[in-house]
Write a protein that holds these residues in place. Structure first.
Motif, short mmCIF file in Angstrom:
data_model
loop_
_atom_site.label_atom_id
_atom_site.label_comp_id
_atom_site.label_asym_id
_atom_site.label_seq_id
_atom_site.Cartn_x
_atom_site.Cartn_y
_atom_site.Cartn_z
N PHE A 210 0.84 -1.20 0.00
CA PHE A 210 0.00 0.00 0.00
C PHE A 210 0.88 1.26 0.00
O PHE A 210 0.58 2.23 -0.70
CB PHE A 210 -0.93 0.01 1.21
CG PHE A 210 -1.82 1.22 1.28
CD1 PHE A 210 -2.91 1.34 0.43
CD2 PHE A 210 -1.54 2.25 2.17
CE1 PHE A 210 -3.73 2.47 0.49
CE2 PHE A 210 -2.34 3.38 2.22
CZ PHE A 210 -3.44 3.49 1.38
N LEU A 313 -6.85 -1.23 -6.05
CA LEU A 313 -6.55 0.18 -5.81
C LEU A 313 -6.07 0.78 -7.15
O LEU A 313 -5.29 0.13 -7.84
CB LEU A 313 -5.42 0.32 -4.79
CG LEU A 313 -5.71 -0.12 -3.35
CD1 LEU A 313 -4.43 -0.06 -2.53
CD2 LEU A 313 -6.78 0.75 -2.72
N PRO A 314 -6.57 1.95 -7.52
CA PRO A 314 -7.40 2.85 -6.71
C PRO A 314 -8.90 2.75 -6.98
O PRO A 314 -9.67 3.51 -6.41
CB PRO A 314 -6.87 4.21 -7.15
CG PRO A 314 -6.55 4.02 -8.61
CD PRO A 314 -6.03 2.60 -8.74
N THR A 318 -9.59 3.16 -0.94
CA THR A 318 -8.51 4.13 -0.71
C THR A 318 -7.62 3.72 0.46
O THR A 318 -6.60 4.35 0.70
CB THR A 318 -9.10 5.53 -0.41
OG1 THR A 318 -10.00 5.44 0.69
CG2 THR A 318 -9.85 6.07 -1.63
N LEU A 323 -9.95 -2.05 0.95
CA LEU A 323 -9.63 -2.98 -0.14
C LEU A 323 -10.03 -4.40 0.26
O LEU A 323 -10.61 -5.15 -0.55
CB LEU A 323 -8.15 -2.92 -0.47
CG LEU A 323 -7.67 -3.82 -1.61
CD1 LEU A 323 -8.29 -3.39 -2.94
CD2 LEU A 323 -6.14 -3.81 -1.71
#
Length: 345
Positions: A210, A313-314, A318, A323
């Protein structure tokens, strides 16, 4: 030097490194990629163990050509370095500095480091330009030192471009994370039954990927896989048969996933696959391919199918938590629609 292209290459190298599971292969790859990136003729990678630096990998194109790969490695590997000794690698390991020297034989005597020419003398080699970088993880622990030797330009030895310092420093930081992961992998991050990564490792890697997504805008997808009617297998054939199915599924996932995808056992009969640098369309393609492979595989006791949910993502979230929730909802939808299918938000 094209910095934009170099930056893109760096991202891809980092993805490759953090997905490598075998420590020996990882160390060779770190040095190989760093040399390719900087056009270095040779290099050494040291690992820090307490007050020592041990030679982990040595590479030298010229000496390998003259002596052969195996003899080159034998001659270049030496006794560990003591950190308190006056050496380039030792200085970097203690301070975290980056050294970029145009000629190791011209180091002024007042510097807090020195170059030992004995290996050069023994092998009739000359270490001229050198770039020495610490392998430092996000917690500022220095796990090792990367030495790149003799930058080449049209066959001539030249100084390392100063712009390489920050780029190789970033590469070394990613390498340190990969090295830490590889070292810890055997200790606590593998699921005992299936031999794929466990949920703890999933959590750590999701956080790292991330951060990569947030920094570099690289796409990231997550696939959740749940076996259809797994309880019936346990009830009909026993838990030993169920365990065998879980091991077989894990092997199929590893075999049919890309090398930098991270396959984990999320819990029970559910698996989570982190699809690094994969957009939503690619994530759905992957999930459907895995679904078909599962459906067509000949399991020992009975056919086994799976339902999969994919989120990215995206497009779908967010945050990490969002997710996971999005992928879980997609998985629930696949189950609701009749199982043995892949779905996305």
């Amino acid at each position: 030097m094209n910095l934009t292209q170099a930056f893109r290459e760096l991202v891809q190298i980092g993805i490759t490194l953090t997905s490598e599971q075998d420590l020996g292969t990882l160390l060779e790859r770190i040095l190989t990629e760093a040399r390719r990136f900087t056009r270095a003729e040779a290099g050494t990678l040291f690992l820090r163990e307490g007050d020592l630096l041990r030679f982990a990998v040595v590479q030298n194109d010229r000496l390998a050509k003259e002596l052969g790969e195996e003899e080159m490695r034998r001659r270049l590997k030496a006794e560990p370095l003591l950190l308190r000794e006056l050496s380039l690698a030792g200085h970097v390991a203690l301070t975290g500095d980056i050294l970029n020297l145009h000629d190791t034989y011209m180091i002024p005597p007042d510097r807090p480091y020195a170059f030992d020419p004995r290996v050069d003398e023994r092998l009739s080699y000359r270490t001229q330009s050198i770039l020495v970088v610490p392998l430092q993880d996000p917690a500022h622990n220095i796990l090792g030192v990367l030495e790149l030797i003799n930058a080449l330009d049209r066959g001539r030895v030249v100084p390392f471009d100063s712009q390489y310092e920050s780029l190789v420093g970033s590469l070394a930081s990613q390498a340190a994370v990969a090295l830490r992961n590889a070292r810890l992998e055997d200790l606590s991050f593998k699921d005992a039954l299936t031999d794929v990564y466990n949920r703890r490792y999933f959590t750590i890697r999701m956080e790292e990927e991330f951060k990569r997504h947030s920094r570099f805008a690289e796409p990231l997808s997550l696939a959740l896989l749940d076996l259809d009617r797994f309880k019936e297998i346990n009830d009909q054939f026993g838990h030993r048969a169920g365990d065998e199915v879980l091991r077989d599924v894990a092997q199929l996932l590893v075999k049919h996933s890309r090398s930098f995808s991270i396959v984990t056992r999320y819990g029970g009969d559910e698996f989570a696959i982190i699809l690094v640098n994969t957009a939503k369309a690619g994530g759905l393609t992957y999930a459907e391919r895995i679904r078909i492979i599962m459906e067509q595989n000949r399991f020992a006791h009975s056919p086994v199918t799976a339902s999969l949910g994919v989120a990215s993502l995206p497009e779908d979230a967010t945050t990490i938590d969002d997710l996971i929730v999005a992928a879980d909802r997609a998985l629930y939808e696949a189950k609701r629609l009749g199982r043995n299918r892949a779905a996305a938000p």
